[in-house]
Design an enzyme around this catalytic site. Structure first.
Site, PDB file in Angstrom:
ATOM      1  N   LYS A  96       5.551  -0.461  -7.026  1.00  0.00           N
ATOM      2  CA  LYS A  96       5.913  -0.309  -5.609  1.00  0.00           C
ATOM      3  C   LYS A  96       6.931  -1.353  -5.155  1.00  0.00           C
ATOM      4  O   LYS A  96       7.809  -1.053  -4.356  1.00  0.00           O
ATOM      5  CB  LYS A  96       4.671  -0.346  -4.726  1.00  0.00           C
ATOM      6  N   THR A  97       6.821  -2.592  -5.679  1.00  0.00           N
ATOM      7  CA  THR A  97       7.769  -3.634  -5.259  1.00  0.00           C
ATOM      8  C   THR A  97       9.181  -3.277  -5.712  1.00  0.00           C
ATOM      9  O   THR A  97      10.152  -3.520  -4.992  1.00  0.00           O
ATOM     10  CB  THR A  97       7.348  -5.016  -5.818  1.00  0.00           C
TER      11      THR A  97
ATOM     12  N   ARG B  23      -6.908  -4.156 -12.659  1.00  0.00           N
ATOM     13  CA  ARG B  23      -6.214  -5.428 -12.953  1.00  0.00           C
ATOM     14  C   ARG B  23      -5.994  -5.560 -14.453  1.00  0.00           C
ATOM     15  O   ARG B  23      -5.137  -6.320 -14.889  1.00  0.00           O
ATOM     16  CB  ARG B  23      -7.046  -6.653 -12.501  1.00  0.00           C
TER      17      ARG B  23
ATOM     18  N   ASP C 135       5.000  -3.031   3.385  1.00  0.00           N
ATOM     19  CA  ASP C 135       4.231  -3.045   2.135  1.00  0.00           C
ATOM     20  C   ASP C 135       2.737  -3.134   2.453  1.00  0.00           C
ATOM     21  O   ASP C 135       2.350  -3.597   3.522  1.00  0.00           O
ATOM     22  CB  ASP C 135       4.679  -4.266   1.318  1.00  0.00           C
ATOM     23  N   GLU C 136       1.884  -2.700   1.526  1.00  0.00           N
ATOM     24  CA  GLU C 136       0.413  -2.780   1.667  1.00  0.00           C
ATOM     25  C   GLU C 136      -0.043  -2.177   3.000  1.00  0.00           C
ATOM     26  O   GLU C 136      -0.833  -2.760   3.733  1.00  0.00           O
ATOM     27  CB  GLU C 136      -0.067  -4.247   1.557  1.00  0.00           C
TER      28      GLU C 136
ATOM     29  N   GLN D 248      -6.994   1.247  -2.592  1.00  0.00           N
ATOM     30  CA  GLN D 248      -7.056  -0.213  -2.692  1.00  0.00           C
ATOM     31  C   GLN D 248      -7.265  -0.866  -1.328  1.00  0.00           C
ATOM     32  O   GLN D 248      -6.937  -2.031  -1.137  1.00  0.00           O
ATOM     33  CB  GLN D 248      -5.780  -0.756  -3.347  1.00  0.00           C
TER      34      GLN D 248
END
Length: 670
Positions: free
Chosen positions: A28-29, A603, A214-215, A245
């Site tokens: 996503k970044t 993770r 973002d997020e 998430q």
């Protein structure tokens, strides 16, 4: 690395509102940084008309650095990449008078707020920590939901509610009197300003031609509303999020904000990023199966092209001490067999209390480790003291800062003297510092106490004057030298080494301040006031955030692990009552706990081991916990429970032996 088709679509779609549903590890970044570059280069949009917003200073810094690498320093000039709170602070500073504030306002952190609430509730609560924490949480939640005391007082039903709202009103009155804002005001005030002032709203909508967030699943009500007001009818924005998430409901986050977008923006384009670049196929398949037990508005299934990978394992221990022994032994054996580094391993747990037994064992085995979320730089006593002095330099009327340091180092200004100054200040509606400077103070104070107060106030006035009119950095340096803090540290610290380290921390703070005031190629110089406000924001938002990668085993909570990745992960304490947490079981909030387990699983890049204990001590009692329901919800063909372990074949044993010998040779040849 080229963008995949979904990423490419997300980057190039700019004609309307866009929601990018970005699964764990889906890049996503890269999408956000590439989209900023696309807007500047292909759409010829000046960087100063683009804003990207995220939740932590660390994420904002990394994003800005990545965009600068892609575009170059000239093209990136003027781009706003910040946290929600820094963006709010920017809006407030530009419209100080419209908000009824004076220039040079102070920022209260959560400890300042708690100290004020403690004073306001002294007669009723008598310092009761639980009641104070409840009141602080209520005020924070009300502000996040854009609710002011006036409207709440009309709807408060029980006497208990009415009392809480009355304290909220008093708290707001005092903040206004101190010309101060708290952390939640940094979103509340700009949002209400944009909502109620059309001129200001139009100005900001014209200034920001494109907004990226973002997020997005972590936004609360006020942050969601701020985004809506900034993008307006044109709705040129991209928000990136993942409802799977969303693990911060206790902090006000509302994953349903993703759903609200479709209602408020019917033309919303939804793009799913489902290719994961982090984990093996087996880890992803297990995560997908687990999260399918939660209700979904947007369905997505992550896939990986990194191979299927090893089975997930469940190891079983007698109790928590044995669990730590088993996990550390597994970690050491794996490290030896695979010639890996300590930094490749993470031990994740639901609650901070679980770390102690692991920490003790890692220490005794001389295994380097790092606990994320320990004391932050700004949490240290010497840094808090220096911050209080800096706050006074830019706003002498900051009562909380004054109270912290007026007698640190000792100046002979004791409690009795302070009480007299405080009473005088209250009688004449002055700040404590203004009272210290008043001629009339001689009517209530005399002798050595009066001289000490007058000496301190003269010293601070001179420094403050030099800082604002002369050489700012020289004035700050002079303050550190002349306050006698170093001598005081050596007198009061546990050892000379501790005093030395504290002074080294103060030098670090001064270095950061110098960098901000002087500016750099990427950052414009700022005033001392702005630098101090940034420090306060950093303290509030970065407790526990640290830069740099070291060769240590990482210990952290599942919440703290979000956004990170590790080759090898141990998820410990996978039991009913721990994960899912007992409070979530009692409140029937299993969905969020399942999302937390999903975050932990995703993770892991190559291997994932769960641990459970047959016995565990809890509040002085020994309990026999059941394995977590989430372990049973995983696809059992992909999970190897220790008691169901298949026998090792001769071929596998031979292969393992050869691998061990190869690693021994590697170690000897180093």
């Amino acid at each position: 690395m080229q963008l995949n088709p979904a990423q490419q679509t997300a980057v190039t779609y700019i004609s309307g509102p866009c929601l990018v549903l970005a699964g764990a590890g889906s890049g996503k970044t890269r999408v956000i940084t590439n989209k900023i570059a696309y807007l500047v280069r292909e759409c010829e949009m000046p960087a100063r008309q683009i804003a990207a917003v995220t939740f932590t200073n660390k994420a904002a810094r990394e994003m800005k650095e990545r965009v600068a690498q892609t575009l170059g320093k000239r093209e990136v000039r003027g781009l706003m990449v910040s946290t929600f709170h820094t963006l709010g602070l920017t809006i407030i500073k530009k419209h100080v008078t419209s908000l009824g504030l004076k220039a040079g306002f102070s920022l209260f952190d959560d400890k300042d707020s708690l100290a004020l609430l403690k004073d306001l509730t002294h007669d009723e609560y008598d310092g009761d920590k639980d009641q104070l924490k409840l009141l602080q949480t209520c005020i924070s939640n009300w502000k996040n939901d854009l609710l002011l005391p006036e409207s709440l007082s009309r709807h408060a039903q029980s006497p208990g509610e009415q009392q809480l709202v009355a304290y909220y009103q008093q708290y707001q009155n005092h903040l206004r009197a101190y010309n101060a804002l708290d952390f939640d005001d940094l979103i509340l005030m700009p949002t209400l300003l944009l909502r109620g002032n059309e001129d200001v709203r139009q100005k900001w909508q014209a200034k920001l031609r494109y907004l990226l967030v973002d997020e997005y699943q972590d936004t609360n009500t006020s942050q969601y509303e701020l985004v809506r007001l900034l993008v307006g009818e044109r709705a040129r924005f991209t928000v990136v999020g993942d409802d799977d998430q969303s693990i911060y409901s206790w902090r006000g986050a509302r994953p349903q904000n993703l759903v609200l977008l479709q209602e408020h923006f019917p033309k919303l384009k939804v793009i799913k990023l489902e290719q994961n670049y982090r984990s093996s196929g087996r880890i992803l398949h297990s995560a997908n199966i687990l999260i399918q037990n939660n209700p979904h508005v947007f369905e997505k299934r992550l896939f990986s092209e990194l191979g299927y990978g090893d089975a997930l394992r469940v190891i079983i221990a007698k109790n928590e001490e044995h669990e730590a022994e088993r996990v550390v032994a597994e970690l050491l054996a794996h490290k030896f067999m695979n010639a890996t580094s300590y930094k490749d391993y993470a031990i994740l747990y639901r609650g901070n209390h679980q770390s102690r037994v692991f920490e003790k064992l890692l220490m005794s085995n001389r295994i380097p480790y790092k606990i994320s979320g320990g004391m932050s730089f700004f949490g240290r006593a010497e840094i808090k003291d220096m911050m209080a002095y800096l706050r006074l330099l830019v706003n002498a009327d900051d009562d909380n800062a004054l109270l912290r340091v007026i007698n640190v180092p000792n100046r002979g200004i004791g409690r009795a003297t302070l009480e007299k100054v405080g009473n005088y200040a209250n009688q004449h509606s002055l700040s404590l510092f203004a009272a210290c400077c008043e001629q009339g103070l001689t009517s209530t104070l005399s002798g050595s106490g009066l001289h000490a107060v007058q000496d301190f106030s003269r010293w601070l006035v001179t420094l403050s004057d030099n800082a604002s009119r002369g050489d700012t950095l020289a004035a700050v340096g002079e303050m550190i030298k002349t306050m006698g803090y170093e001598e005081w540290l050596y007198e009061h610290s546990t050892s000379p080494k501790a005093a030395e380290m504290a002074m080294a921390n103060i030098s670090t703070l001064y270095g950061w301040l110098k960098g901000m005031v002087e500016g750099s190629e990427l950052e414009s110089p700022v005033t001392l006031q702005e630098a101090v406000n940034r420090f306060i924001l950093r303290d509030m938002m970065e407790r526990g955030e640290e830069d740099g990668e070291s060769h240590q085993v990482q210990l952290m909570t599942l919440h703290a692990s979000k956004g990170l990745e590790f080759p090898h992960v141990f998820m410990v304490g996978m039991e009913e009552g721990l994960l899912p947490h007992q409070s979530s079981i009692d409140e029937d909030n299993i969905d969020e706990e399942r999302r937390l387990a999903y975050v932990g699983i995703t993770r892991a890049q190559q291997s994932l081991v769960f641990s459970i204990a047959r016995e565990r001590r809890q509040y002085g009692e020994t309990i026999n916990p059941e394995p977590s329901r989430f372990l049973h919800e995983l696809p059992q063909d992909d999970v190897e429970w220790e008691f169901n372990k298949k026998p090792v074949t001769q071929e596998e044993r031979q292969k393992k032996s050869e691998s061990s010998i190869a690693n021994i040779r590697t170690m000897l040849n180093r």
